[in-house]
Design a protein around this motif. Structure first.
Motif, mmCIF file in Angstrom:
data_model
loop_
_atom_site.group_PDB
_atom_site.id
_atom_site.type_symbol
_atom_site.label_atom_id
_atom_site.label_comp_id
_atom_site.label_asym_id
_atom_site.label_seq_id
_atom_site.Cartn_x
_atom_site.Cartn_y
_atom_site.Cartn_z
ATOM 1 N N HIS A 154 0.828 -1.210 0.000
ATOM 2 C CA HIS A 154 0.000 0.000 0.000
ATOM 3 C C HIS A 154 0.857 1.253 0.000
ATOM 4 N N ILE A 155 1.948 1.215 0.748
ATOM 5 C CA ILE A 155 2.724 2.445 0.943
ATOM 6 C C ILE A 155 3.610 2.744 -0.268
ATOM 7 N N ILE A 156 4.309 1.727 -0.797
ATOM 8 C CA ILE A 156 5.265 2.026 -1.882
ATOM 9 C C ILE A 156 4.901 1.374 -3.212
ATOM 10 N N GLY A 157 3.800 0.633 -3.253
ATOM 11 C CA GLY A 157 3.396 -0.001 -4.515
ATOM 12 C C GLY A 157 3.957 -1.420 -4.615
ATOM 13 N N GLN A 158 3.285 -2.205 -5.435
ATOM 14 C CA GLN A 158 3.569 -3.645 -5.484
ATOM 15 C C GLN A 158 4.964 -3.980 -6.000
ATOM 16 N N ALA A 159 5.404 -3.281 -7.052
ATOM 17 C CA ALA A 159 6.693 -3.654 -7.657
ATOM 18 C C ALA A 159 7.850 -3.411 -6.688
ATOM 19 N N ARG A 160 7.835 -2.246 -6.067
ATOM 20 C CA ARG A 160 8.925 -1.953 -5.126
ATOM 21 C C ARG A 160 8.817 -2.815 -3.867
ATOM 22 N N ALA A 161 7.579 -3.076 -3.443
ATOM 23 C CA ALA A 161 7.394 -3.936 -2.268
ATOM 24 C C ALA A 161 7.965 -5.322 -2.547
#
Ligand code: CAA
Length: 259
Positions: A154-161
């Motif tokens: 939620h905070i940084i987006g799926q790809a970066r997570a």
């Protein structure tokens, strides 16, 4: 307000800012069962104490915010107890996220695994220049278990997570800021930076601040719109709304009463 915790220090200043400090410096503030239990207790206390207006979460020392769940304890888990452990961590961190008073993490060093997850459960994050974030769990044959798979996305987006979780790479304050994982980097005093962010928030209508947190955390677009409209409508009947709008029209500073 101070209580006899062994692994946590709770301090509340005369402006209603409570600081919760995880205090196991010899183990880099790793979260064992006792820390989780004491955190749960302290969050309940804070929730019920109307004199507390905002919260800072941090760790003792200048090396670690929290270096994760206590790996020595994790080592003994089996499938049912592991699931239970994960559920307990999720529940305690959810208690923190559910506080309807602004919660700011002051990240003073390593925020790894459960430590990164604790920071993510705070509403906002301020990083010291020495902050290091990472999710090392897959390197231990685990996955993040205290809400990290969900909150990080939620905070940084799926790809970066996924990149952080799958590679276990650690990122420093600057990158965490670029990726939106932290709101600010404190160039000088970390606690001061966290306090200044809180003071900025507390200048505003207290009920509106509370409702804004509630609306932003409402999941689902339709339910979110519904919640937003409901809270917006309720605010229109508050004295703070009359005061805030009158102050604007009269070109003066508002004097909110939280009513
Ligand atoms: N659990 C238990 N003990 C820990 C710990 C942890 N997560 N992190 C550090 N410690 C202990 C060390 O064992 C050491 O104790 P002793 O002095 O008794 O040996 C002490 O803290 C100091 O640590 P180091 O000597 O390792 O310090 P360092 O400067 O060499 O390294 C570090 C610092 C890079 C943060 C390193 O300690 C480290 O990698 N820690 C583990 C980080 C980690 O993997 N965290 C994720 C845990 S799993 C998790 O959190 C699951 C989840 O999602 C809930």
């Amino acid at each position: 307000m101070s209580q006899p915790y062994e692994t946590i220090i709770l301090d509340t200043d005369d402006q209603g800012i409570a600081t919760v400090t995880i205090n196991r410096p010899k183990k880099l503030n790793a979260l064992n069962t006792q820390v989780l239990e004491e955190l749960s207790d302290v969050f309940t206390t804070i929730q019920n104490d109307e004199s507390v207006l905002a919260v800072i979460v941090t760790g003792t020392g200048d090396k670690a915010f929290v270096a994760g769940a206590d790996i020595k304890e994790l080592r003994a888990l089996d499938s049912p107890s592991g699931k239970e452990k994960s559920r307990k961590g999720q529940q305690v961190f959810q208690q923190l996220e559910d506080l309807r008073k602004p919660v700011v993490a002051a990240v003073n060093g390593y925020a790894l695994g459960g430590g990164a997850e604790l920071a993510m459960a705070c509403h906002l994050r301020v990083a010291g220049t020495n902050a290091v974030f990472g999710l090392p769990e897959v390197g231990l044959g685990l996955i993040p278990g205290y809400g990290g798979t969900q909150r990080l996305r939620h905070i940084i987006g799926q790809a970066r997570a996924l990149e952080l979780i799958l590679t276990t790479k650690q990122i420093k304050a600057e990158k965490a800021y670029q990726w939106g994982l932290v709101n600010r980097i404190a160039e000088e005093d970390l606690e001061e930076a966290a306090r200044s962010l809180i003071h900025k928030i507390l200048e505003n209508g207290p009920i509106a601040v509370r409702y804004a947190i509630e609306a932003v955390y409402q999941s689902g677009k339709e339910a979110g719109f519904e919640k937003e409209a409901e809270l917006f409508g309720s605010l229109c009947e508050t004295e703070d709304f009359v005061e805030g709008t009158s102050a604007f029209l009269e070109k003066r500073k508002p004097d909110f009463k939280g009513k």
